[in-house]
Scaffold this motif. Structure first.
Motif, mmCIF file in Angstrom:
data_model
loop_
_atom_site.group_PDB
_atom_site.id
_atom_site.type_symbol
_atom_site.label_atom_id
_atom_site.label_comp_id
_atom_site.label_asym_id
_atom_site.label_seq_id
_atom_site.Cartn_x
_atom_site.Cartn_y
_atom_site.Cartn_z
ATOM 1 N N ILE A 106 -1.325 19.850 -46.139
ATOM 2 C CA ILE A 106 -2.533 19.444 -45.415
ATOM 3 C C ILE A 106 -3.411 20.658 -45.140
ATOM 4 C CG2 ILE A 106 -3.429 18.428 -43.281
ATOM 5 C CD1 ILE A 106 -0.801 16.798 -43.137
ATOM 6 N N CYS A 107 -2.785 21.752 -44.703
ATOM 7 C CA CYS A 107 -3.543 22.976 -44.419
ATOM 8 C C CYS A 107 -4.208 23.523 -45.678
ATOM 9 C CB CYS A 107 -2.617 24.031 -43.819
ATOM 10 S SG CYS A 107 -2.019 23.652 -42.157
ATOM 11 N N GLN A 108 -3.503 23.488 -46.789
ATOM 12 C CA GLN A 108 -4.064 24.020 -48.037
ATOM 13 C C GLN A 108 -5.180 23.141 -48.575
ATOM 14 O OE1 GLN A 108 -0.491 24.487 -50.412
ATOM 15 N NE2 GLN A 108 -0.222 26.620 -49.775
ATOM 16 N N GLN A 109 -5.108 21.842 -48.303
ATOM 17 C CA GLN A 109 -6.163 20.935 -48.749
ATOM 18 C C GLN A 109 -7.510 21.278 -48.117
ATOM 19 O OE1 GLN A 109 -4.756 16.966 -47.899
ATOM 20 N NE2 GLN A 109 -3.062 17.114 -49.367
ATOM 21 N N VAL A 110 -7.483 21.827 -46.900
ATOM 22 C CA VAL A 110 -8.728 22.186 -46.222
ATOM 23 C C VAL A 110 -8.943 23.700 -46.234
ATOM 24 C CG1 VAL A 110 -8.732 20.136 -44.765
ATOM 25 C CG2 VAL A 110 -7.582 22.209 -43.957
ATOM 26 N N ASP A 111 -8.139 24.394 -47.061
ATOM 27 C CA ASP A 111 -8.263 25.841 -47.239
ATOM 28 C C ASP A 111 -8.151 26.580 -45.898
ATOM 29 O OD1 ASP A 111 -8.518 28.128 -48.774
ATOM 30 O OD2 ASP A 111 -10.700 28.201 -48.554
ATOM 31 N N ALA A 112 -7.169 26.173 -45.094
ATOM 32 C CA ALA A 112 -7.000 26.749 -43.758
ATOM 33 C C ALA A 112 -6.435 28.164 -43.845
ATOM 34 C CB ALA A 112 -6.074 25.872 -42.927
ATOM 35 N N LYS A 113 -6.988 29.033 -43.021
ATOM 36 C CA LYS A 113 -6.491 30.399 -42.906
ATOM 37 C C LYS A 113 -5.837 30.645 -41.544
ATOM 38 C CE LYS A 113 -7.969 31.810 -46.938
ATOM 39 N NZ LYS A 113 -8.420 30.483 -47.424
ATOM 40 N N LEU A 142 -11.408 20.783 -31.342
ATOM 41 C CA LEU A 142 -12.323 21.751 -31.965
ATOM 42 C C LEU A 142 -12.156 21.880 -33.475
ATOM 43 C CD1 LEU A 142 -12.516 24.631 -29.317
ATOM 44 C CD2 LEU A 142 -14.169 22.809 -29.769
ATOM 45 N N PRO A 143 -10.946 22.008 -34.012
ATOM 46 C CA PRO A 143 -10.812 22.141 -35.471
ATOM 47 C C PRO A 143 -11.198 20.855 -36.203
ATOM 48 C CG PRO A 143 -8.849 22.943 -34.337
ATOM 49 C CD PRO A 143 -9.645 22.175 -33.337
ATOM 50 N N LYS A 144 -11.517 20.991 -37.475
ATOM 51 C CA LYS A 144 -11.892 19.814 -38.262
ATOM 52 C C LYS A 144 -10.700 18.937 -38.605
ATOM 53 C CE LYS A 144 -16.021 21.818 -40.387
ATOM 54 N NZ LYS A 144 -16.725 22.150 -41.667
ATOM 55 N N THR A 145 -9.497 19.510 -38.560
ATOM 56 C CA THR A 145 -8.293 18.748 -38.896
ATOM 57 C C THR A 145 -7.282 18.864 -37.764
ATOM 58 O OG1 THR A 145 -8.598 19.092 -41.272
ATOM 59 C CG2 THR A 145 -6.381 18.506 -40.514
ATOM 60 N N HIS A 146 -6.786 17.726 -37.328
ATOM 61 C CA HIS A 146 -5.763 17.691 -36.271
ATOM 62 C C HIS A 146 -4.481 17.115 -36.860
ATOM 63 C CE1 HIS A 146 -4.241 15.674 -32.300
ATOM 64 N NE2 HIS A 146 -3.555 16.767 -32.580
ATOM 65 N N ASP A 154 -19.173 9.613 -31.854
ATOM 66 C CA ASP A 154 -18.357 10.509 -31.038
ATOM 67 C C ASP A 154 -18.991 11.890 -30.981
ATOM 68 O OD1 ASP A 154 -16.553 8.518 -30.602
ATOM 69 O OD2 ASP A 154 -15.023 9.276 -31.987
ATOM 70 N N GLN A 155 -18.955 12.521 -29.805
ATOM 71 C CA GLN A 155 -19.561 13.834 -29.644
ATOM 72 C C GLN A 155 -18.657 14.949 -30.164
ATOM 73 O OE1 GLN A 155 -20.641 14.221 -25.536
ATOM 74 N NE2 GLN A 155 -22.366 12.809 -25.698
ATOM 75 N N ASP A 156 -17.359 14.712 -30.190
ATOM 76 C CA ASP A 156 -16.449 15.738 -30.678
ATOM 77 C C ASP A 156 -15.219 15.067 -31.283
ATOM 78 O OD1 ASP A 156 -14.896 14.890 -28.494
ATOM 79 O OD2 ASP A 156 -15.689 16.460 -27.205
ATOM 80 N N GLY A 157 -14.301 15.892 -31.748
ATOM 81 C CA GLY A 157 -13.088 15.358 -32.362
ATOM 82 C C GLY A 157 -12.960 15.809 -33.801
ATOM 83 N N PRO A 158 -11.776 15.724 -34.368
ATOM 84 C CA PRO A 158 -11.535 16.185 -35.739
ATOM 85 C C PRO A 158 -12.068 15.212 -36.785
ATOM 86 C CG PRO A 158 -9.559 15.161 -34.869
ATOM 87 C CD PRO A 158 -10.546 15.169 -33.743
ATOM 88 N N GLU A 159 -12.347 15.730 -37.960
ATOM 89 C CA GLU A 159 -12.751 14.872 -39.069
ATOM 90 C C GLU A 159 -11.539 14.241 -39.746
ATOM 91 O OE1 GLU A 159 -15.039 17.252 -41.726
ATOM 92 O OE2 GLU A 159 -16.593 17.729 -40.230
ATOM 93 N N ASN A 160 -10.390 14.916 -39.649
ATOM 94 C CA ASN A 160 -9.160 14.431 -40.280
ATOM 95 C C ASN A 160 -8.043 14.369 -39.245
ATOM 96 O OD1 ASN A 160 -10.357 14.719 -43.038
ATOM 97 N ND2 ASN A 160 -10.249 16.895 -42.508
ATOM 98 N N PHE A 161 -7.285 13.280 -39.276
ATOM 99 C CA PHE A 161 -6.216 13.082 -38.298
ATOM 100 C C PHE A 161 -4.930 12.729 -39.036
ATOM 101 C CE2 PHE A 161 -3.849 10.220 -35.384
ATOM 102 C CZ PHE A 161 -3.671 11.077 -34.310
ATOM 103 N N HIS A 162 -3.892 13.533 -38.843
ATOM 104 C CA HIS A 162 -2.613 13.321 -39.517
ATOM 105 C C HIS A 162 -1.482 13.298 -38.492
ATOM 106 C CE1 HIS A 162 -4.155 14.238 -43.640
ATOM 107 N NE2 HIS A 162 -5.032 14.971 -42.958
ATOM 108 N N VAL A 163 -0.530 12.406 -38.701
ATOM 109 C CA VAL A 163 0.682 12.369 -37.878
ATOM 110 C C VAL A 163 1.886 12.579 -38.800
ATOM 111 C CG1 VAL A 163 2.116 11.048 -36.287
ATOM 112 C CG2 VAL A 163 -0.377 10.761 -36.243
#
Length: 472
Positions: free
Chosen positions: A98-105, A229-233, A280-289
């Protein structure tokens, strides 16, 4: 996290001689137990809530597959994704993908014992992703390259001097012994991390099947910043955390805070129900459990199923005389105290974890304060039985039990032997009735005196009572 559970005895010995640790543990004894007692005394229905919590958890375990599937369906309906991880390796790989899909550092993390369980931080770092713990206690431990020693207070084994030194070494700011100054310093450093993070990872205290929601219960605002805050939670949690409805969740929330910290309610109780929606004013674009099994499903339907009722309040370890003496690191892995003494052998095997269920006085205090009435001494006894059947106990213990069993099966030998042993111990103890050193009992008398037997043996008292009962 390296498994050091087989070295429990040596680690406990070292802990008892660690003056700094003993000072820190003194704060535990005067803190959580007293606050819990006060909070419980203010709620007359607390005992009934414990019964309801126990019964509801039992119902959930009997229908665990149903509620997990319902939860998954609701998460998907809300626009999120559910991933099933049978093992530690599965969970880590799913999270990395999941992290690599969004190129997370960089990744910010809220406090999560499950991510400690799977060794997520080390795995991400080995794959070029920098995790940043944002819970204050966990952040302090990360700076020290340390691990949690408690479930809700991970840095309870440290003193203020330790925190000051860690901040000075890492932040290169003037050393301070003022907690308010240290707190502000942590805020300033971590705010930059929150803004820069590509992914936020949290745990979950509960997963609600009815709505597909997860909830984190904290006393710090870092959890909210991590998941909004992050785009992916990414929520990393274990399968037994599911509850049927929001109303059921509130039952456990009433039990959790009072049992854990003595609060009527925790400061932050934050629900997440999928990615950001239109408007929504805030929140992630992607949500994974990520639902982690890691041996838990194997406990369902066994004598250890009751352990899956645990809501991670830490009341058992807060009241445990063994934990209070040696601290959490002595247990050698993620879960310390009585709950760890049951859960750890399930996850790493009784061959490695057999020391833990034996590290108990069986005083029963853990069961008496458990908010969902887990019979922890009974479950530890099951592990002892399993260890005995597999011939894993030390030879001295096995031969000792065999000798006792030989006598116990032969009353003609047992009665005179116990009378003689009782007389010898009384003589040895002298006038004060206390034995300072006793052969074959050094594990006891090295640290405390052993009271000499008083009065008659059980067999003598029983015989007299039977005679008295026969008299007209």
């Amino acid at each position: 996290m390296q498994i050091n559970t087989p070295f429990f005895k040596q680690r406990a010995h070292d802990a008892l001689h660690d003056a700094n640790l003993q000072k820190a543990l003194g704060n535990l004894k005067a803190g959580f137990p007293e606050k819990r007692a006060i909070a419980v005394s203010r709620m007359p229905e607390f005992e009934e809530l414990r019964n309801q919590g126990r019964d509801l958890k039992n119902h959930i375990m009997e229908h665990l597959d149903l509620y997990l599937e319902q939860f998954e369906a609701k998460v998907i309906e809300n626009g999120g994704h559910v991933h099933w991880a049978r093992t530690t390796d599965d969970a880590n790989q799913i999270i990395l993908d999941i992290c690599q899909q969004v190129d997370a550092k960089t990744v910010t993390k809220g406090k999560s014992m499950v991510t400690e369980e799977i060794g997520l931080n080390d795995f991400l770092e080995a794959n070029g992703i920098q995790p940043v713990e944002t819970d204050l206690g966990e952040y302090i431990l990360q700076l020290r390259h340390d691990h949690p020693s408690h479930i809700i207070a991970p840095a309870i084994h440290l003193n203020l001097e330790d925190v000051s030194e860690a901040f000075h070494a890492s932040h290169h700011r003037p050393k301070s012994m003022d907690p308010a100054v240290l707190m502000q310093e942590a805020r300033e450093v971590l705010r930059e991390k929150f803004v820069a993070a590509d992914v936020g990872i949290t745990g979950a205290n509960f997963c609600v099947a009815e709505t597909g929601s997860t909830i984190i219960v904290t006393n710090e605002g870092n959890g909210d910043l991590t998941q909004t805050l992050p785009k992916t939670h990414i929520v990393v949690t274990s399968i037994e955390k599911v509850v049927p409805t929001l109303e059921d969740m509130t039952l456990f929330l009433r039990l959790l805070a009072r049992s854990a910290t003595g609060q009527e309610f925790s400061v932050y109780n934050t629900l997440s129900s999928g990615p950001r929606r239109e408007g929504d004013q805030d929140g992630p674009e992607n949500f994974h459990v990520v639902l982690v099994d890691n041996g838990r499903s194997e406990m369902v339907g066994t004598e250890f199923q009751d352990m899956l009722r645990c809501i991670r309040c830490s009341a058992c370890m807060n009241h445990c005389p063994v934990y209070g003496a040696v601290g959490g690191h002595s247990y050698g892995w993620v879960y310390p105290g009585p709950m760890g003494s049951v859960l750890t052998p399930q996850m790493i095997g009784i061959e490695k974890g057999g020391m833990l269920p034996n590290a108990s006085t069986f005083c029963g205090k853990c069961e008496s304060v458990c908010p969902v009435k887990i019979p922890l001494p009974k479950l530890m006894r099951h592990w002892r039985e399993d260890e005995f059947e597999k011939h894993l106990q030390p030879k001295a213990a096995r031969y000792g039990l065999a000798g006792w069993a030989f006598l116990a099966k032969r009353p003609a030998l047992y009665k005179p032997y116990t009378r003689m042993a009782s007389w010898l111990m009384k003589t040895w103890a002298g006038k004060n009735g206390r034995i300072k050193k006793l052969p074959l009992a050094g594990g006891w008398t090295d640290w405390r005196d052993m009271p000499a037997p008083q009065g008659k043996t059980f067999m003598q008292a029983w015989k007299e009572q039977q005679k008295a009962g026969e008299q007209p």
